[in-house]
Write an enzyme that holds these catalytic residues in place. Structure first.
Site, mmCIF file in Angstrom:
data_model
loop_
_atom_site.group_PDB
_atom_site.id
_atom_site.type_symbol
_atom_site.label_atom_id
_atom_site.label_comp_id
_atom_site.label_asym_id
_atom_site.label_seq_id
_atom_site.Cartn_x
_atom_site.Cartn_y
_atom_site.Cartn_z
ATOM 1 N N SER A 198 62.606 -31.932 -16.580
ATOM 2 C CA SER A 198 63.300 -31.710 -15.331
ATOM 3 C C SER A 198 62.818 -30.487 -14.547
ATOM 4 C CB SER A 198 64.794 -31.546 -15.608
ATOM 5 O OG SER A 198 65.023 -30.393 -16.399
ATOM 6 N N LYS B 176 63.894 -21.612 -11.884
ATOM 7 C CA LYS B 176 64.450 -22.957 -11.705
ATOM 8 C C LYS B 176 65.828 -22.829 -11.065
ATOM 9 C CE LYS B 176 65.299 -27.079 -14.653
ATOM 10 N NZ LYS B 176 65.168 -27.596 -16.045
ATOM 11 N N SER C 217 62.148 -30.392 -21.118
ATOM 12 C CA SER C 217 61.987 -30.117 -19.685
ATOM 13 C C SER C 217 61.111 -28.938 -19.313
ATOM 14 C CB SER C 217 63.355 -29.914 -19.044
ATOM 15 O OG SER C 217 63.936 -31.157 -18.795
HETATM 16 N N1 GLN Z 1 64.299 -35.527 -19.994
HETATM 17 C C1 GLN Z 1 65.363 -35.143 -20.876
HETATM 18 C C2 GLN Z 1 66.674 -35.567 -20.267
HETATM 19 O O1 GLN Z 1 66.644 -36.227 -19.303
HETATM 20 C C3 GLN Z 1 65.310 -33.662 -21.113
HETATM 21 C C4 GLN Z 1 65.835 -32.892 -19.984
HETATM 22 C C5 GLN Z 1 65.796 -31.424 -20.227
HETATM 23 O O2 GLN Z 1 65.133 -30.950 -21.152
HETATM 24 N N2 GLN Z 1 66.550 -30.706 -19.419
HETATM 25 O O3 GLN Z 1 67.715 -35.261 -20.751
#
Ligand code: GLN
Length: 485
Positions: free
Chosen positions: A153, A78, A177
């Site tokens: 994400s 990532k 995410s």
């Molecule tokens: N979707 C969650 C957020 O927007 C989790 C994001 C993540 O785990 N990086 O914070």
């Protein structure tokens, strides 16, 4: 089956037998990227030349009898993981052009293991989002349907594995995410215990929640990637010194004799009935493999999303203070120093990142701290205690849906932050409690989109979690289905 479709353990066998070289395998994977990346848009950077050089080095390690489990295996990281000499953007304009002069621990460990880096994958800017639509670089498509989002994400890392553009990848999980995009793309997504994998060189979003973990085609591969990435690191004081178990050997333990708790708060209105039905089938499958299933209650679940969006934004507002135009990436220079900070941050951050910085700054400010941040920390403790109570009562694992729905359409939720935040409703508690969680494919919804089943384990009990998820895959074939691209 094409070489780019192999699991890591399958590729390992063939590499070790000399049926294929890492250079050949890597060429297959790079050709696959050329063929399908225009449709999927999973990568911010494809590191083709670096990959071939890594593969040549890996072939020398294999020839010299020094192969480790990942030697010669094409993987992706990532793009919020620091990679020496390879641009690291966090899919944000504010870091554009930033080429780190050092490796984070995950990158260094992959190098030492002889893995082949094929590229850096797209994400929601600074990992803030659930669809990868908050990326400033591109819109990643779900390989099962290009009109739909891959989740987020870590949408690029999930889509890259689902579309066979690497054999495995790493993402980061702060509130879901890894598990949510894993579910939406039909691959395994695994968030280890907080502190199991070093965060050194993972660009910080919310430091008390962030954790690195793998995306793979099956649980066996997830065990291999965890084993290669876990373990103490003097560069990250939150990384645990506990010895790393032999996760691959532990897979054969299965799920027989384990007690699995089904929290009633996770089977709620708003969940797609197809998701609920697939997860119920999954629970029956675990029972068929010898688990005992019982209903449990995690009563503070309803507060998890609100609690998370205070803790995570507060930490983010502090972590993102470092992007000021002085040290990395973008710099706007309209005049004096203060104008430089302001213009750089105005131009460099996207809407969602700015929203989080403002929310977090508000929650931490004098007069509001006790009402919001401190209260959220207290609620966080209650959420952790819910799990501890269940574990103390003899539960080994908790099973839930990973996400309330399958992949949604690109644009469907991007105008409504609250709707988007609710995508994480089933994954967030696990981060707040610091527990390990895994999502495995368990069916398809009415739109033929994959569904994920989530298993949550005890702290540092990744072995039990992986063994149960592996047992599930022994009795099902959802993880072997591939999208048509
Ligand atoms: N979707 C969650 C957020 O927007 C989790 C994001 C993540 O785990 N990086 O914070």
């Amino acid at each position: 089956m094409e070489p780019y479709q192999w699991t890591i353990h399958e590729a390992r066998e063939r590499l070790d037998k000399g049926e294929i070289s890492s250079v050949e395998l890597t060429r297959h994977v790079l050709a696959r990227i050329d063929a399908v990346e225009p449709k999927v848009q999973a990568f911010n950077t494809v590191t083709a030349a670096r990959a071939l050089a890594d593969a040549e080095a890996a072939d020398r390690m294999i020839a010299g009898g020094n192969a480790q489990p990942l030697t010669g295996i094409p993987i992706a990281l990532k793009d919020n993981m620091i990679t020496e000499g390879v641009e690291t953007t966090c899919s944000s304009k504010i870091l554009s052009g930033y080429v780190p002069p050092f490796d984070g621990t995950i990158s260094a460990r992959m190098k030492a293991a002889g893995a082949v880096l094929v590229g850096k994958t797209n994400l929601d800017e600074f990992a803030m989002g659930s669809s990868t639509e908050n990326s400033a670089t591109k819109t990643t498509r779900n390989p099962w349907d290009p009109e739909r989002a891959p989740g987020g994400s870590s949408g690029g890392s999930a889509a890259a594995v689902a579309a066979d553009m690497c054999l495995g990848s790493f993402g980061s999980d702060t509130g879901g995410s890894i598990r949510q995009p894993g579910a939406l793309c039909g691959v395994v997504g695994f968030k280890p215990t907080y502190g199991r994998v070093s965060r050194f060189g993972l660009v910080a979003f919310a430091s008390s929640l962030d954790q690195i973990g793998p995306f793979t085609r099956d649980v066996h591969d997830a065990a291999i990637l965890l084993a290669a990435s876990a373990g103490s690191d003097p560069l990250d004081s939150t990384c645990s010194d506990r010895p790393v178990d032999d996760y691959v050997a532990g897979l054969s333990a299965g799920v027989k004799g384990r007690t699995i708790g089904v929290p009633k708060e996770y089977f709620i209105e708003g969940t797609d009935p197809a998701v609920a039905a697939a997860v119920q089938d999954g629970i029956r499958q675990l029972e068929a493999q010898g688990a005992t299933v019982r209903e449990i209650s995690l009563p503070h679940t309803q507060y998890a999303t609100a609690c998370y969006y205070l803790v995570a934004t507060a930490e983010a507002s502090s972590n993102l203070g470092r992007y000021d135009g002085v040290r990395y990436g973008l710099r706007e220079e309209p005049g004096d120093l203060l104008s430089m900070y302001m213009a750089t941050r105005e131009a460099g951050f996207g809407t969602e990142v700015k929203r989080r910085i403002m929310l977090g700054t508000y929650a931490l400010s004098a007069g509001y701290y006790d009402a919001y941040y401190k209260k959220a920390q207290q609620v966080r403790t209650l959420i952790l205690r819910d799990f501890e109570t269940a574990f103390d009562a003899g539960v080994d694992l908790v099973v839930t849906p990973t996400a309330p729905t399958g992949a949604f359409k690109i644009g469907e939720k991007s105008g409504d932050p609250l709707q988007m935040y609710l995508s994480d409703i089933f994954t967030i508690s696990c981060n707040l409690a610091g527990l390990p969680g895994i999502s495995v494919p368990c069916g398809f919804d009415g739109n033929h989109m994959p569904i994920g089943l989530q298993l949550i384990g005890k702290r540092f009990d990744e072995s039990t979690l992986l063994a149960a998820a592996h047992a599930y895959q022994q009795g099902t074939d959802f993880h072997t289905r591939r999208p048509q691209l």
